[in-house]
Write a protein that holds these residues in place. Sequence first.
Motif, PDB file in Angstrom:
ATOM      1  N   LEU A   1       0.808  -1.215   0.000  1.00 57.60           N
ATOM      2  CA  LEU A   1       0.000   0.000   0.000  1.00 57.60           C
ATOM      3  C   LEU A   1       0.845   1.271   0.000  1.00 57.60           C
ATOM      4  O   LEU A   1       0.353   2.343  -0.362  1.00 57.60           O
ATOM      5  CB  LEU A   1      -0.936   0.000   1.208  1.00 57.60           C
ATOM      6  CG  LEU A   1      -2.004  -1.103   1.222  1.00 57.60           C
ATOM      7  CD1 LEU A   1      -2.763  -1.107   2.535  1.00 57.60           C
ATOM      8  CD2 LEU A   1      -2.968  -0.921   0.050  1.00 57.60           C
ATOM      9  N   ASN A   2       2.113   1.149   0.421  1.00 57.47           N
ATOM     10  CA  ASN A   2       3.010   2.308   0.412  1.00 57.47           C
ATOM     11  C   ASN A   2       3.719   2.494  -0.931  1.00 57.47           C
ATOM     12  O   ASN A   2       4.395   3.508  -1.138  1.00 57.47           O
ATOM     13  CB  ASN A   2       4.060   2.190   1.517  1.00 57.47           C
ATOM     14  CG  ASN A   2       3.479   2.446   2.902  1.00 57.47           C
ATOM     15  OD1 ASN A   2       2.537   3.228   3.057  1.00 57.47           O
ATOM     16  ND2 ASN A   2       4.031   1.786   3.911  1.00 57.47           N
ATOM     17  N   THR A   3       3.607   1.526  -1.821  1.00 60.75           N
ATOM     18  CA  THR A   3       4.314   1.591  -3.104  1.00 60.75           C
ATOM     19  C   THR A   3       3.647   2.597  -4.034  1.00 60.75           C
ATOM     20  O   THR A   3       2.466   2.444  -4.382  1.00 60.75           O
ATOM     21  CB  THR A   3       4.340   0.197  -3.768  1.00 60.75           C
ATOM     22  OG1 THR A   3       4.967  -0.739  -2.878  1.00 60.75           O
ATOM     23  CG2 THR A   3       5.103   0.239  -5.075  1.00 60.75           C
TER      24      THR A   3
ATOM     25  N   SER B   1      -3.810   9.358  -0.480  1.00 58.27           N
ATOM     26  CA  SER B   1      -2.994  10.559  -0.673  1.00 58.27           C
ATOM     27  C   SER B   1      -1.544  10.281  -0.293  1.00 58.27           C
ATOM     28  O   SER B   1      -1.229   9.357   0.469  1.00 58.27           O
ATOM     29  CB  SER B   1      -3.539  11.709   0.171  1.00 58.27           C
ATOM     30  OG  SER B   1      -3.237  11.496   1.538  1.00 58.27           O
ATOM     31  N   ALA B   2      -0.666  11.138  -0.815  1.00 58.10           N
ATOM     32  CA  ALA B   2       0.764  11.009  -0.523  1.00 58.10           C
ATOM     33  C   ALA B   2       1.046  11.242   0.946  1.00 58.10           C
ATOM     34  O   ALA B   2       2.103  10.855   1.456  1.00 58.10           O
ATOM     35  CB  ALA B   2       1.554  11.994  -1.383  1.00 58.10           C
ATOM     36  N   ASP B   3       0.095  11.860   1.667  1.00 56.85           N
ATOM     37  CA  ASP B   3       0.300  12.154   3.085  1.00 56.85           C
ATOM     38  C   ASP B   3       0.013  10.955   3.983  1.00 56.85           C
ATOM     39  O   ASP B   3       0.261  11.001   5.182  1.00 56.85           O
ATOM     40  CB  ASP B   3      -0.607  13.328   3.483  1.00 56.85           C
ATOM     41  CG  ASP B   3      -0.308  13.829   4.886  1.00 56.85           C
ATOM     42  OD1 ASP B   3       0.877  14.062   5.190  1.00 56.85           O
ATOM     43  OD2 ASP B   3      -1.262  13.968   5.678  1.00 56.85           O
ATOM     44  N   THR B   4      -0.517   9.880   3.409  1.00 60.98           N
ATOM     45  CA  THR B   4      -0.857   8.691   4.207  1.00 60.98           C
ATOM     46  C   THR B   4       0.261   7.662   4.134  1.00 60.98           C
ATOM     47  O   THR B   4       0.747   7.342   3.049  1.00 60.98           O
ATOM     48  CB  THR B   4      -2.169   8.065   3.703  1.00 60.98           C
ATOM     49  OG1 THR B   4      -3.247   8.952   3.991  1.00 60.98           O
ATOM     50  CG2 THR B   4      -2.438   6.728   4.387  1.00 60.98           C
ATOM     51  N   HIS B   5       0.651   7.134   5.297  1.00 56.98           N
ATOM     52  CA  HIS B   5       1.666   6.084   5.334  1.00 56.98           C
ATOM     53  C   HIS B   5       1.155   4.929   6.193  1.00 56.98           C
ATOM     54  O   HIS B   5       0.598   5.138   7.279  1.00 56.98           O
ATOM     55  CB  HIS B   5       2.980   6.607   5.921  1.00 56.98           C
ATOM     56  CG  HIS B   5       4.107   5.628   5.799  1.00 56.98           C
ATOM     57  ND1 HIS B   5       4.872   5.500   4.655  1.00 56.98           N
ATOM     58  CD2 HIS B   5       4.578   4.686   6.672  1.00 56.98           C
ATOM     59  CE1 HIS B   5       5.770   4.544   4.834  1.00 56.98           C
ATOM     60  NE2 HIS B   5       5.608   4.038   6.044  1.00 56.98           N
ATOM     61  N   PHE B   6       1.340   3.724   5.696  1.00 51.00           N
ATOM     62  CA  PHE B   6       0.917   2.509   6.403  1.00 51.00           C
ATOM     63  C   PHE B   6       2.102   1.948   7.186  1.00 51.00           C
ATOM     64  O   PHE B   6       3.190   1.744   6.630  1.00 51.00           O
ATOM     65  CB  PHE B   6       0.401   1.468   5.411  1.00 51.00           C
ATOM     66  CG  PHE B   6      -0.873   1.873   4.731  1.00 51.00           C
ATOM     67  CD1 PHE B   6      -2.104   1.437   5.224  1.00 51.00           C
ATOM     68  CD2 PHE B   6      -0.870   2.697   3.608  1.00 51.00           C
ATOM     69  CE1 PHE B   6      -3.292   1.816   4.599  1.00 51.00           C
ATOM     70  CE2 PHE B   6      -2.041   3.080   2.985  1.00 51.00           C
ATOM     71  CZ  PHE B   6      -3.265   2.645   3.482  1.00 51.00           C
ATOM     72  N   VAL B   7       1.886   1.708   8.471  1.00 46.01           N
ATOM     73  CA  VAL B   7       2.934   1.203   9.363  1.00 46.01           C
ATOM     74  C   VAL B   7       2.525  -0.176   9.868  1.00 46.01           C
ATOM     75  O   VAL B   7       1.459  -0.316  10.475  1.00 46.01           O
ATOM     76  CB  VAL B   7       3.159   2.133  10.570  1.00 46.01           C
ATOM     77  CG1 VAL B   7       4.275   1.598  11.459  1.00 46.01           C
ATOM     78  CG2 VAL B   7       3.462   3.543  10.110  1.00 46.01           C
TER      79      VAL B   7
END
Length: 823
Positions: free
Chosen positions: A545-547, A562-568
């Motif tokens: 999902l981060n790709t 959006s580019a502001d979202t990051h999955f951890v």
Amino acid sequence: MTALTQDIDLACARIAPTWPLDQFIAVNPYWGWVDKPMPQAAAALEALGGTRLTMPRSWFAARWQAGHLQRQHLQAAAARAGGDAASTDNVAQQVIALVAALELPDAQAQALQRLPLITDLRDAGAPPRPGVSWADMVTHQVSQHCAAFFDTQQASWGMQSSAGLWNAWRQQLAADHGLPWHHGHAALAQRLAAMPGDARAVVAQALVGLGIDEHGRAAYLSAVLMAIGGWGAWCAYERWQARLSGKDDDQIEQLLAIRLTWEWLLHDDAPPAVPAGWAAQWRAADALVAQREATQTIDWLLQDALEMAYQQPLLAGLVQPAAAPANVPEVQALFCIDVRSEVFRRALEGVDARVQTRGFAGFFGLPIAYAPVGSALTRPQLPGLLSPALCVTESTGDASLAQVLATKRRSALQWRARWDQFRAAPASGFSFVESLGLLYGAKLVTQTLPSGATPARWEDAGLPAAEAAKLRPQMPQALTAPAEGAAIAKSVLTAMGMVRDFAPLVLLAGHGSQSANNAHAAGLDCGACGGQTGEVNARALADLLNTPAVREHLAPLGITVSADTHFVPGLHNTTTDELVLFDVAAVPPTHTARLERLRATLQAAGDRTRAERAASLGLATLAGQPQALQQSLRERANDWAQVRPEWGLANNAAFIVAPRARSQHLNLGGRSFLHDYDHRLDPDNAVLTLIMTAPMVVTNWINLQYHASTVDNRRYGSGNKLLHNVVGGRLGVFEGNGGDLRIGLPMQSLHDGQDLRHTPLRLSVFIEAPREAIDAVMAQHAVVRHLIGNGWMHLFWLEPQGSRMAQCWQGRWVEVSGDGGKH
């Protein structure tokens, strides 16, 4: 298909599979009976196997005396059982009978009645050896043969298995001179040699020899196979796995032939022990089942009443959902639906209102297997109901470095294998101890000392920790096929109900357990992930999902991240209630402050969760000392002598399928599976269908495994874990040095030494969705209809954004009020 073939198939289908220890998952051991109403199945299981599906009446009486079961619950159960035609007088008379059964439970107790096998009849005479019954001797002999036949390289000398299970057993028994036979060993060997090599042909001949005709055949074959039910469950697993891959396996039929041949041999070896009317009893099996079902009516009404006592306050709590938050949260934390996550989620929400938690199946919707680089292992990371369609491996982002690490791991694992072979070789028995006894003893002593250290992960095997940290699970689609990866991502996010309004940080929290010297350790990990932790799934999905290329292909499919979202990705350790984050180096600098805030929030939530759980683990005195309690739980997880590292999913009782707002204001006590679902995002019922045919079935398996292990641990549990010996490297355990293969849960997972920690209640499922949508899923899926319509679980409808509720009872909807009563 001949009538005999149908009877053999039916007997084999009645046995549910059991998974190996390294992939141990919860299984409903009654799975082969769900096409029948549960009380009817219970009566059949008593008549054929001598088991029961409810607790003794004395146990219900104790609940009555403690106030957990009250007259109002008895009245509600009697009224519901009577239906619309039930008169006030009939209900009152039924309540009087129930109270009498509770106040004089011993007088009302009914002895179990089971149709006798030949081994039972022989036990009325002289035993085969002093202190050993015929039934136990037969079970031991068949079990030892199966352990050797199915062994996965635990034994240094393996059995020749190419002839098949039946023929290998026939050869082994013919060579065994230690068994007592009235007609002599030579006659036995001659008779075995004359038997057919085909299992079904043997079954046909044995039934004729025993005098069992077509009217009693299905019942008798079922009873014979249930007598070796542990190994029957293993053979059912072999068949289950074969059929998942489009093949088949007949070893369960061969096991049936083996156990049936014992009946035949013992029948002919001492005819006077078998009464003349024995075979005729099996023709009347259905009549005995009907008689036992009538006798058990009171028991099932008590079971219903106790379940109503649990359901009523929960219904009252669910009737008025809280308002959903209007703003996009700072963090969205996605947890497994596992009941242990409910406590942590509630704590997390209480620590920081900017964190929104959601529930989804712990394999995160990825139909994957996992193949670490440099290893020959491939293991499933999904529910046992499914077969992997994709394979995840490890990557460093640098192909040459990955190759170097793969070579190192391969070399290290090869040396470890050679070392294990040397240590286990018969010729090394004395030289190993003489050469390394003191050094090895020091290692054992070190491992038994209290330690709060984090143990090495299996995933790090063969590599130093620093090098292992460079590897991470990765789906190949993230690099080579982003369009395909986007399709996978869309399917997963849609099932999760996460299609818009993503938070800046999205935590994908898998879960796993931690314990030492525990044969059933995998059973405490995520049962939805093939008995593994959820780490691989969480990390692989987060990477996907981060790709950026995957996100580009995802937007045209209707989901914009959006580019502001990051999955951890993270992993919730359910023994210590610590949540570790992975791959944090990939978190962009713009999110550093958010990440540190999340770490602090997770630590505080862990403190709350540990304090809540402390009393159940005998650590109540440390509940107000967060650091001391955390250290104590770490030491508990590493303690070789700890038989109860955690309580797993004990006391599970409910499955709630609804927006979190429906239950967020409730303390569910770690007893509820929580699956987020918003019907407005599911216009074609695809997600609801997935939930009711997969997670709902998995939670039923979990619930009924705990139920069966509690009500009859001898047949469906694994007894005392202090006596466990691992069989065949991974197949299961013996309790002691023999007997049948033990399946299910050990008593230490259910009982604290004084009281049961699991209350055997059937799962209560609550779904917020249009009622016609639920009806449509039931109409399309027979298994779902059977589970609900035949009483293997309770299903309640919650009106979307409303307060009406109804229960699906015996094929129709019955409206209930907030206090659990009928309208």
